[in-house]
Motif scaffolding. Structure first.
Motif, short mmCIF file in Angstrom:
data_model
loop_
_atom_site.label_atom_id
_atom_site.label_comp_id
_atom_site.label_asym_id
_atom_site.label_seq_id
_atom_site.Cartn_x
_atom_site.Cartn_y
_atom_site.Cartn_z
N GLY A 166 6.42 11.98 -5.91
CA GLY A 166 7.12 11.07 -5.47
C GLY A 166 8.36 11.04 -4.54
N ILE A 168 12.34 9.74 -4.07
CA ILE A 168 13.35 8.85 -4.07
C ILE A 168 14.36 8.91 -2.70
CG2 ILE A 168 14.99 7.38 -5.16
CD1 ILE A 168 13.46 7.45 -7.53
N MET A 183 17.10 10.18 -12.82
CA MET A 183 15.57 10.64 -12.48
C MET A 183 15.42 12.47 -12.86
SD MET A 183 13.81 8.03 -11.25
CE MET A 183 12.09 9.13 -11.27
N LEU A 224 8.98 15.63 -8.92
CA LEU A 224 10.31 14.58 -8.48
C LEU A 224 10.74 15.23 -7.28
CD1 LEU A 224 10.41 12.25 -11.22
CD2 LEU A 224 9.42 11.01 -9.41
N PRO A 269 3.84 8.01 -2.68
CA PRO A 269 4.58 7.03 -3.52
C PRO A 269 6.17 7.74 -2.21
CG PRO A 269 3.75 7.97 -5.28
CD PRO A 269 3.42 8.90 -4.48
N ALA A 270 6.94 6.86 -1.83
CA ALA A 270 7.91 6.73 -1.10
C ALA A 270 9.24 5.65 -1.56
CB ALA A 270 8.23 7.06 0.22
N ILE A 271 10.30 5.87 -2.15
CA ILE A 271 11.16 4.31 -2.33
C ILE A 271 12.46 5.03 -1.53
CG2 ILE A 271 12.88 3.54 -4.68
CD1 ILE A 271 9.86 3.39 -5.14
N TRP A 361 2.24 2.95 0.97
CA TRP A 361 3.10 3.76 0.41
C TRP A 361 4.73 4.35 0.00
CZ3 TRP A 361 5.98 6.89 3.34
CH2 TRP A 361 5.57 6.69 4.22
N VAL A 381 10.48 0.30 -9.61
CA VAL A 381 10.79 1.45 -9.36
C VAL A 381 9.71 2.91 -9.80
CG1 VAL A 381 12.33 3.80 -9.15
CG2 VAL A 381 12.39 1.07 -8.21
N HIS A 384 5.76 1.90 -8.39
CA HIS A 384 5.35 2.86 -7.57
C HIS A 384 5.95 3.80 -7.55
CE1 HIS A 384 5.12 2.36 -3.11
NE2 HIS A 384 5.29 3.48 -2.73
N LEU A 385 6.12 4.46 -8.30
CA LEU A 385 5.79 5.81 -8.08
C LEU A 385 4.73 6.29 -8.85
CD1 LEU A 385 9.99 7.11 -9.02
CD2 LEU A 385 8.70 7.53 -7.30
N LEU A 387 4.56 6.88 -12.50
CA LEU A 387 5.17 7.26 -14.03
C LEU A 387 4.26 6.42 -14.83
CD1 LEU A 387 8.84 8.74 -12.74
CD2 LEU A 387 6.99 9.59 -13.33
#
Length: 459
Positions: A166, A168, A183, A224, A269-271, A361, A381, A384-385, A387
């Protein structure tokens, strides 16, 4: 530490005698008057031809050793030459002598002892070298790469081969230090590769985004990524600010488009972390005018940041440190300068929001939401990743809460230099907000904010 072995070189013939050639008492006691003993890893020059060139011993191909590296490790014409060649040659010579069966006496024992001592030195060299680089981290499951990543540039290539779990991305004054520190700690705890980038992250070509720092683990299969300047775009001009000016909203919003993932490529996945534009300008203004300045570049003059100011102000402050300019200018002018400095990042965040809005995503989160409900925001968060599905969510949130200012202990506040990065409460924020009311700048920032999903135009 360098493993050393000794060679006897006959000055007349250029022949050499290694441990395996000890066949007389004169050789055993030391070099004769016509010979000179040298340290083969300290003296420069070419090695003499090996009598075992082209032979194979212990599965090692000695072909090409006539063009090996010099004593300092400089490569010769053969690409497989290394500074270890003299040591390997001594071991190989000893092995050839033992295999020959010529002598069952003291010379045979001496050759065996020479081989054993050489192998012991090599072992100590490897162990001490591993300890000096990373303290045997590869045995403990800790990062293989030292803090000085330039010492191992090849690892970046290995890191890029691992799939991205993912990514962020933040923007200036939107929790960059928070997400980088948090992170990195989570990656360390659960042995997931961590990569920090300081340029816009490319969704189209993720492995071409240059890493500023990273940690990688032997057991990890994924990584990550945390970035600090949003997602990379394609723009119609390198100088969008000159093309669009300060207040041409439509021009800024149409000037660039997101570099979306290639068709058929695997997405991850993108934050995307954003903040109200007004809060970005205020936070940047308070951060950059601190005394002493929190970053080195703030002590330099920044005349380009003052081009929107009247000529007399530009002339007065052209050689003044930037942080000092912000401290001396009236508040309204200081806020305008900070808007000009951050205008590109503010508009980029707005364009990124628009481009990612319908992407399943992608997950956007406002920094203000994190401030109001830190734990709830981190749960979203981490989920969505993905984790939360890989490791225990309770353990994840426990680590994350260490970075919540409401729960952070004094030791961690000093470790992560919170006093420098957090500007909330340092000045009367409400007073600064009044400087935006009914001003052209306030109206523009409010318009940008509404298109980013904010209901309130001012904060």
């Amino acid at each position: 530490m360098v493993a050393r072995s000794r060679l006897f070189i006959d000055q007349g013939s250029g022949d050499y005698t290694s441990c395996s050639n000890l066949t007389s008492s004169s050789n055993l006691s030391g070099p004769s008057s016509s010979s000179e003993m040298i340290d083969d890893l300290e003296v420069g020059g070419e090695l003499p031809p090996s009598p075992f060139s082209g032979r194979k011993s212990w599965g090692i191909d000695f072909k090409g050793f006539d063009n090996r590296s010099d004593f300092h490790g400089n490569r010769g014409s053969e690409s497989n030459s290394t500074a270890l060649d003299p040591i390997i040659r001594i071991v190989a010579d000893g092995y050839e002598f033992l295999s020959s069966g010529k002598d069952d006496g003291w010379a045979r024992r001496a050759a065996r002892m020479c081989i054993m001592s050489t192998l012991l030195l090599i072992g100590l060299w490897v162990l001490l070298g591993a300890w000096s680089e990373n303290g045997f981290a590869f045995w403990r499951g800790e990062p293989v790469v030292p803090n000085d990543w330039t010492a191992a540039p090849h690892v970046e290539w290995d890191l890029d081969k691992k799939p991205i779990l993912g990514v962020i991305t933040t923007h200036h004054r939107t929790g960059t230090v928070l997400f980088q520190s948090m992170m990195e700690k989570i990656s360390e705890q659960f042995l997931i590769d961590y990569e920090k980038v300081e340029v816009p992250f490319s969704l189209r070509n993720p492995n071409t985004t240059e890493a500023a720092d990273w940690s990688t683990y032997n057991s990890s299969q994924e990584r990550l990524v945390v970035g600090m300047h949003g997602f990379k775009e394609d723009c119609i001009s390198y100088n969008v600010d000159k093309l669009c000016g300060l207040f041409h909203y439509e021009c800024w919003m149409d000037a660039c488009n997101l570099q979306e993932p290639k068709k058929g490529s695997e997405v991850f996945p993108a934050i995307h972390v954003i903040r109200h534009p007004t809060n970005i300008v205020i936070s940047a203004y308070l951060y950059h005018r601190q005394d002493p300045p929190p970053e080195d570049w703030l002590v330099d003059p920044k005349p380009d940041a003052l081009v929107i100011m009247p000529k007399e102000i530009q002339k007065k402050y052209k050689n003044t440190p930037y942080y000092q300019v912000l401290r001396e200018l009236p508040t309204k002018l200081g806020l305008m300068v900070e808007f000009f400095v951050n205008i590109g990042e503010i508009y980029k965040s707005a364009r990124n929001v628009r481009a990612l809005e319908e992407k399943p995503w992608a997950f956007g989160i406002q920094f203000e939401e994190i401030q109001e409900d830190f734990e709830g925001s981190m749960v979203e968060v981490m989920a969505h990743l993905g984790l939360s599905q890989r490791v225990n969510e309770t353990d994840l949130i426990k680590i994350a809460k260490r970075f919540d200012l409401h729960h952070m202990n004094e030791k961690d506040k000093k470790r992560y230099n919170v006093a420098k990065h957090v500007t909330a409460g340092k000045e009367d924020r409400e007073k600064l907000l009044k400087d935006f009311d009914k001003s052209d700048l306030g109206k523009l920032l409010g318009r940008i904010a509404k298109n980013m999903g904010y209901q309130n135009a001012t904060h």
